[in-house]
Design a protein around this motif. Structure first.
Motif, PDB file in Angstrom:
ATOM      1  N   THR A   1       0.808  -1.220   0.000  1.00  0.00           N
ATOM      2  CA  THR A   1       0.000   0.000   0.000  1.00  0.00           C
ATOM      3  C   THR A   1       0.842   1.271   0.000  1.00  0.00           C
ATOM      4  N   ALA A   2       2.136   1.165   0.329  1.00  0.00           N
ATOM      5  CA  ALA A   2       2.974   2.359   0.443  1.00  0.00           C
ATOM      6  C   ALA A   2       3.049   3.133  -0.868  1.00  0.00           C
ATOM      7  N   SER A   3       3.006   2.418  -1.996  1.00  0.00           N
ATOM      8  CA  SER A   3       3.119   3.074  -3.299  1.00  0.00           C
ATOM      9  C   SER A   3       1.945   3.994  -3.588  1.00  0.00           C
ATOM     10  N   LEU A   4       0.897   3.901  -2.776  1.00  0.00           N
ATOM     11  CA  LEU A   4      -0.292   4.724  -2.984  1.00  0.00           C
ATOM     12  C   LEU A   4      -0.665   5.527  -1.740  1.00  0.00           C
ATOM     13  N   THR A   5       0.288   5.670  -0.801  1.00  0.00           N
ATOM     14  CA  THR A   5      -0.024   6.332   0.468  1.00  0.00           C
ATOM     15  C   THR A   5       0.817   7.585   0.646  1.00  0.00           C
TER      16      THR A   5
ATOM     17  N   GLY B   1       7.495   4.084  -2.627  1.00  0.00           N
ATOM     18  CA  GLY B   1       7.086   2.841  -3.263  1.00  0.00           C
ATOM     19  C   GLY B   1       7.422   2.853  -4.742  1.00  0.00           C
ATOM     20  N   TYR B   2       6.822   1.928  -5.475  1.00  0.00           N
ATOM     21  CA  TYR B   2       7.134   1.776  -6.896  1.00  0.00           C
ATOM     22  C   TYR B   2       5.868   1.819  -7.740  1.00  0.00           C
ATOM     23  N   LEU B   3       5.987   2.431  -8.911  1.00  0.00           N
ATOM     24  CA  LEU B   3       4.912   2.457  -9.882  1.00  0.00           C
ATOM     25  C   LEU B   3       5.432   1.833 -11.168  1.00  0.00           C
TER      26      LEU B   3
ATOM     27  N   ALA C   1       1.454  15.786   1.925  1.00  0.00           N
ATOM     28  CA  ALA C   1       0.148  16.410   1.658  1.00  0.00           C
ATOM     29  C   ALA C   1      -0.535  15.817   0.425  1.00  0.00           C
ATOM     30  N   ALA C   2       0.085  14.838  -0.207  1.00  0.00           N
ATOM     31  CA  ALA C   2      -0.502  14.249  -1.419  1.00  0.00           C
ATOM     32  C   ALA C   2      -1.798  13.529  -1.080  1.00  0.00           C
ATOM     33  N   LEU C   3      -2.796  13.714  -1.933  1.00  0.00           N
ATOM     34  CA  LEU C   3      -4.075  13.056  -1.725  1.00  0.00           C
ATOM     35  C   LEU C   3      -4.915  13.186  -2.994  1.00  0.00           C
ATOM     36  N   GLY C   4      -5.580  12.109  -3.365  1.00  0.00           N
ATOM     37  CA  GLY C   4      -6.444  12.151  -4.539  1.00  0.00           C
ATOM     38  C   GLY C   4      -5.728  11.753  -5.817  1.00  0.00           C
ATOM     39  N   ASP C   5      -6.308  12.124  -6.952  1.00  0.00           N
ATOM     40  CA  ASP C   5      -5.784  11.699  -8.254  1.00  0.00           C
ATOM     41  C   ASP C   5      -4.515  12.448  -8.632  1.00  0.00           C
TER      42      ASP C   5
ATOM     43  N   LEU D   1      -3.711   7.671  -1.296  1.00  0.00           N
ATOM     44  CA  LEU D   1      -4.482   7.539  -0.061  1.00  0.00           C
ATOM     45  C   LEU D   1      -3.902   8.419   1.048  1.00  0.00           C
ATOM     46  N   ALA D   2      -4.752   8.814   1.967  1.00  0.00           N
ATOM     47  CA  ALA D   2      -4.290   9.555   3.135  1.00  0.00           C
ATOM     48  C   ALA D   2      -3.503   8.629   4.049  1.00  0.00           C
ATOM     49  N   ALA D   3      -2.485   9.157   4.689  1.00  0.00           N
ATOM     50  CA  ALA D   3      -1.705   8.367   5.621  1.00  0.00           C
ATOM     51  C   ALA D   3      -2.569   7.978   6.819  1.00  0.00           C
ATOM     52  N   SER D   4      -2.385   6.745   7.293  1.00  0.00           N
ATOM     53  CA  SER D   4      -3.209   6.274   8.408  1.00  0.00           C
ATOM     54  C   SER D   4      -2.633   6.763   9.729  1.00  0.00           C
TER      55      SER D   4
END
Length: 307
Positions: free
Chosen positions: A41-45, A50-52, A160-164, A304-307
């Motif tokens: 999940t790190a690649s999207l958090t 992470g890796y794409l 601060a990353a979030l969304g598309d 995703l928002a960080a948990s």
């Protein structure tokens, strides 16, 4: 339960990523990979590394009506192997702005990472070191399937990353515009004529006597002739065409009924580039202009928002 919910959400994002690829003939997909610690999940958090993985599913289709230099026919609809692929990594995927994206090493390809000093965007580009390493549109064998390739980049999301988040990408293919055959000329073509034109002739050997050979050249020139008992085949060509061959290196070649190149003179090796650019982020979708670059919707991931 929180981990399970996040896993379900990630699966949904995977599906969204795939569905966001253009429905036209050109598409690129993003498949998030695991982080250095094995996290899926790190690649999207936000705030995580992470890796794409960027996957292209086929080569480039020529949209233009550029004529084939040999046949003179339109090359529209012809498909070509991928010679280079690039991805723009936005600042939001560079951590605090100081994290340089890392490119996956691909044997047979050289890699560059260049920063745009005005926008802060890094462009990661992979280029095949020769045509032998280009990614074919489809495997050999004629089964009808396509061939895909993946290009990986490590990123670190800003806190601060979030969304598309969109990643502009570009696939470049070399279109073969060569007229010169890649094989050696086995037999010499000579000319004998006058002010009106000339006979082009070739001695292919008495063993081929009676067989039909084809003299052909650029822009659709093609003449079938029979090999004489002495092994010589000849054809009359106009003065204009003779001048093109002898003074401008225009191609004149001879092939057998089985497509074997028996000899040639002239011809050139050249190519032009066409591209598929995934750079549209305003929802307008693929363009409809048949030019050298096909524009499509850029692929995206949902952070995703960080948990």
């Amino acid at each position: 339960m929180q981990l399970k919910s996040k896993a379900i959400l990630v699966c949904a994002i995977f599906a969204t990523t795939l569905l966001s690829a253009p429905a036209a003939n050109a598409h690129v997909s993003i498949y998030p990979g695991v982080s250095a610690t094995g996290s899926s999940t790190a690649s999207l958090t936000a705030g995580q590394s992470g890796y794409l993985n960027f996957r292209i599913g086929h080569g480039c289709t020529d949209e233009t009506s550029t004529p084939n230099p040999i046949t003179g026919l339109s090359m529209a609809g012809s498909v070509w192997s991928t010679h280079s692929f690039s991805v723009d990594v936005p600042v939001i995927a560079q951590g605090t702005g100081s994290t340089i994206p890392k490119a996956e090493y691909i044997p047979g390809w050289k890699t560059s990472v260049v920063k745009n000093l005005e926008t802060g965007v890094y462009t990661v580009t992979w280029t095949a070191i020769s045509a032998d390493f280009d990614v074919p549109d489809a495997p050999e064998g004629g089964a009808g399937g396509k061939q895909y390739a993946e290009f990986g980049i490590s990123v670190k999301w800003a806190s601060a990353a979030l969304g598309d988040v969109y990643f502009a990408a570009k696939q470049v293919c070399n279109v073969d515009m060569s007229t010169k055959p890649i094989v050696a000329s086995k037999h010499k073509i000579t000319f004998k004529g006058n002010s009106k034109g000339a006979f082009a002739q070739i001695n292919v050997g008495k063993a081929k006597a009676g067989q039909t050979v084809t003299f052909y050249g650029e822009h659709g020139f093609s003449k079938n002739v029979a090999v004489a008992p002495n092994g010589v085949a000849k054809v009359w060509i106009s003065r204009t065409k003779l001048t093109g061959i002898t003074s401008q290196s225009k191609l004149l070649a001879v092939k057998s009924a089985s497509e074997e190149i028996l000899g040639f003179t002239g011809g050139t090796h050249s190519s032009r580039q066409i591209a598929v650019s995934w750079d549209v982020t305003d929802g307008s979708g693929a363009d409809t202009v048949p030019d050298e670059v096909e524009h499509n919707t850029a692929p995206k991931v949902t952070v995703l928002a960080a948990s």
